[in-house]
Scaffold this motif. Structure first.
Motif, short mmCIF file in Angstrom:
data_model
loop_
_atom_site.label_atom_id
_atom_site.label_comp_id
_atom_site.label_asym_id
_atom_site.label_seq_id
_atom_site.Cartn_x
_atom_site.Cartn_y
_atom_site.Cartn_z
N ILE A 71 0.84 -1.20 0.00
CA ILE A 71 0.00 0.00 0.00
C ILE A 71 0.87 1.25 0.00
N GLY A 72 1.90 1.26 0.84
CA GLY A 72 2.77 2.42 0.91
C GLY A 72 3.51 2.69 -0.38
N ARG A 73 3.95 1.64 -1.04
CA ARG A 73 4.76 1.79 -2.25
C ARG A 73 3.90 2.12 -3.47
N ARG A 74 2.69 1.53 -3.54
CA ARG A 74 1.89 1.65 -4.75
C ARG A 74 0.73 2.63 -4.63
N GLY A 75 0.41 3.08 -3.40
CA GLY A 75 -0.72 3.98 -3.24
C GLY A 75 -2.05 3.28 -3.45
N LYS A 76 -2.07 1.97 -3.35
CA LYS A 76 -3.25 1.13 -3.52
C LYS A 76 -2.88 -0.26 -3.05
N MET A 77 -3.88 -1.11 -2.78
CA MET A 77 -3.61 -2.50 -2.42
C MET A 77 -3.71 -3.33 -3.68
N HIS A 78 -2.55 -3.57 -4.30
CA HIS A 78 -2.48 -4.27 -5.58
C HIS A 78 -1.35 -5.26 -5.49
N ARG A 104 -23.79 10.62 0.58
CA ARG A 104 -23.60 11.87 1.31
C ARG A 104 -22.58 11.67 2.41
N VAL A 105 -22.03 12.78 2.89
CA VAL A 105 -21.11 12.71 4.01
C VAL A 105 -21.81 12.03 5.19
N GLY A 106 -21.14 11.08 5.79
CA GLY A 106 -21.71 10.33 6.90
C GLY A 106 -22.26 8.97 6.52
N ASP A 107 -22.51 8.74 5.22
CA ASP A 107 -23.00 7.42 4.78
C ASP A 107 -21.91 6.37 5.00
N ARG A 108 -22.31 5.20 5.46
CA ARG A 108 -21.39 4.07 5.56
C ARG A 108 -21.54 3.25 4.29
N VAL A 109 -20.43 3.05 3.60
CA VAL A 109 -20.49 2.49 2.26
C VAL A 109 -19.47 1.38 2.06
N ALA A 110 -19.69 0.62 1.00
CA ALA A 110 -18.72 -0.36 0.51
C ALA A 110 -18.36 0.02 -0.92
N SER A 111 -17.08 0.00 -1.23
CA SER A 111 -16.68 0.20 -2.62
C SER A 111 -16.95 -1.10 -3.36
N LEU A 112 -17.51 -1.01 -4.54
CA LEU A 112 -17.80 -2.19 -5.33
C LEU A 112 -16.83 -2.30 -6.50
N VAL A 113 -15.65 -1.74 -6.32
CA VAL A 113 -14.57 -1.86 -7.30
C VAL A 113 -13.33 -2.35 -6.58
N SER A 114 -12.38 -2.82 -7.36
CA SER A 114 -11.19 -3.43 -6.78
C SER A 114 -10.27 -2.42 -6.12
N LEU A 115 -9.61 -2.87 -5.06
CA LEU A 115 -8.57 -2.06 -4.44
C LEU A 115 -7.38 -1.85 -5.37
N THR A 116 -7.29 -2.63 -6.45
CA THR A 116 -6.19 -2.45 -7.38
C THR A 116 -6.28 -1.15 -8.16
N LEU A 117 -7.44 -0.49 -8.13
CA LEU A 117 -7.58 0.78 -8.82
C LEU A 117 -8.03 1.91 -7.89
N THR A 118 -7.99 1.66 -6.58
CA THR A 118 -8.49 2.62 -5.59
C THR A 118 -7.33 3.27 -4.84
N PRO A 119 -7.10 4.59 -5.00
CA PRO A 119 -6.07 5.26 -4.21
C PRO A 119 -6.34 5.06 -2.72
N LEU A 120 -5.31 4.62 -1.98
CA LEU A 120 -5.49 4.19 -0.60
C LEU A 120 -4.27 4.57 0.23
N ALA A 121 -4.52 5.08 1.43
CA ALA A 121 -3.45 5.35 2.39
C ALA A 121 -3.89 4.82 3.75
N VAL A 122 -2.98 4.14 4.44
CA VAL A 122 -3.25 3.58 5.76
C VAL A 122 -2.45 4.35 6.80
N THR A 123 -3.10 4.72 7.90
CA THR A 123 -2.44 5.58 8.89
C THR A 123 -2.20 4.91 10.24
N ASP A 124 -2.68 3.69 10.44
CA ASP A 124 -2.54 3.04 11.75
C ASP A 124 -1.57 1.87 11.74
#
Length: 349
Positions: A71-78, A104-124
């Protein structure tokens, strides 16, 4: 200006789509049609998690370390070995003024696309994950593009259960479509369907979808007696057989014995490589093979079918069919056997 397919987030190589990119820009500032999600949980796809587990001998800290490094190297989980990722759930934090996803802001959601194309950063640092399961509690953010498909989480389902179902919701939807369109080899018995990996997440949903679509007879192929017993108890298949999906002759013989002939539709839902030839060999001329495994090799499937002189249609499940999330959730609620298998899997994890 932002691109609805995320071209502006591609760092290298420039000019390719985000899924094909080596590295993405996970900057939290949202563009005009983007959405930022406060990530709460990732779901690694089965093929990727299996590869990581086998590489590190099941050592959780080592698996966690490599996921963080990717994730750190690629900016996504691929996963660079399997080429696959997974999906995520979280809460909408920001919505661009031109976003059209209907959240809307506050909605709890699931992405229905792959993490291979989703910009992602982990902070914990994935501190809440032991590296021993496909589901990964985490903190961080993800960016969804204008063309990204997203679903609001149902309030009456636990998050892990909803995530597990939505992660594979393309499988039952395409199975439903293909079974309804397939002309049966024998109209007296209807469409015969075989599912390789029938006790897994996508496999159990595919079995339920096939029956709902009017399949005349279904057979599930599983690798162990314990999976056979669980699936028999769930009541999702007309027959359940034990065979190694990597053994073409064993798979074909088992399917033909259970169905009385080759399958009209074969659905591949396994997380190991080498199952293409068995699926082709088990399928009747004029039939269809659907590959829902990220471990599938296109050359092996195409050249294997050619070498076997198999007149079958080969489909790669792309994970999106209109209405796929709704169908998968409906099957979970209406089919106790499906829900039982999912809940048992989550408990074991």
């Amino acid at each position: 200006m932002t691109s609805p397919v995320g071209l502006h987030r591609v760092l290298e190589p420039v000019g390719v789509l985000p899924q094909a990119a080596w590295r993405l820009d996970a900057d939290p500032c949202v563009g005009d049609d983007e959405i930022r999600i406060r990530v709460e949980r990732l779901n690694l796809d089965a093929a990727s998690f299996r590869q990581l587990r086998e590489k590190h001998g099941g050592v959780g800290p080592a698996i966690r370390s490599e996921v963080l490094e990717i994730i750190g190297r690629r900016g996504k989980m691929h996963n660079p070995v399997t080429g696959s990722g997974g999906m995520l759930i979280g809460t909408v934090e920001a919505v661009g003024p031109m976003a059209t996803a209907g959240v809307r802001v506050g909605d709890r959601v699931a992405s229905l696309v792959s993490l291979t194309l989703t910009p992602l950063a982990v902070t914990d640092g994935l501190a809440g994950w032991r590296g021993d399961s496909e589901q990964v509690p985490c903190a961080g953010h993800a960016i969804l593009f204008g063309r990204t498909v997203v679903a609001v989480l149902p309030p009456d389902l636990p998050d892990p259960l909803a995530l597990a179902v939505l992660d594979v919701c393309g499988a039952p939807a395409l199975t439903d479509r293909v079974v309804r369109a397939q002309v049966p080899a024998d109209s007296r018995v209807g469409v015969r369907v075989a599912v390789l990996g029938g006790a897994g997440k996508s496999g159990s949903l595919a079995l339920a979808a096939a029956r709902l679509a009017g399949a005349g007879r279904t057979v599930a192929v599983v690798p162990t007696a314990s999976e056979r017993d669980r699936l028999v108890a769930a009541g999702l298949a007309s027959a359940t057989v034990v065979a190694d999906a990597r053994d073409p002759v064993a798979v074909s013989d088992a399917v033909r014995a259970a169905l009385g002939s080759a399958a009209d539709v074969t659905v591949v839902c396994v997380d190991v490589a080498g199952c293409e030839h068995g699926a082709v060999l088990a399928t009747a001329d004029g039939g269809t093979v659907i590959f829902f495994s990220m471990a599938t090799s296109f050359p092996a499937a195409a050249l294997g079918a050619e070498g076997l002189a198999a007149d079958v249609t080969l489909l790669v499940g792309n994970g999106f069919v209109p209405g796929h999330a709704e169908l998968a959730l409906r099957l979970l609620v209406s089919e106790p056997g499906v829900r039982g298998l999912f809940e048992a899997r989550l408990t074991a994890d």
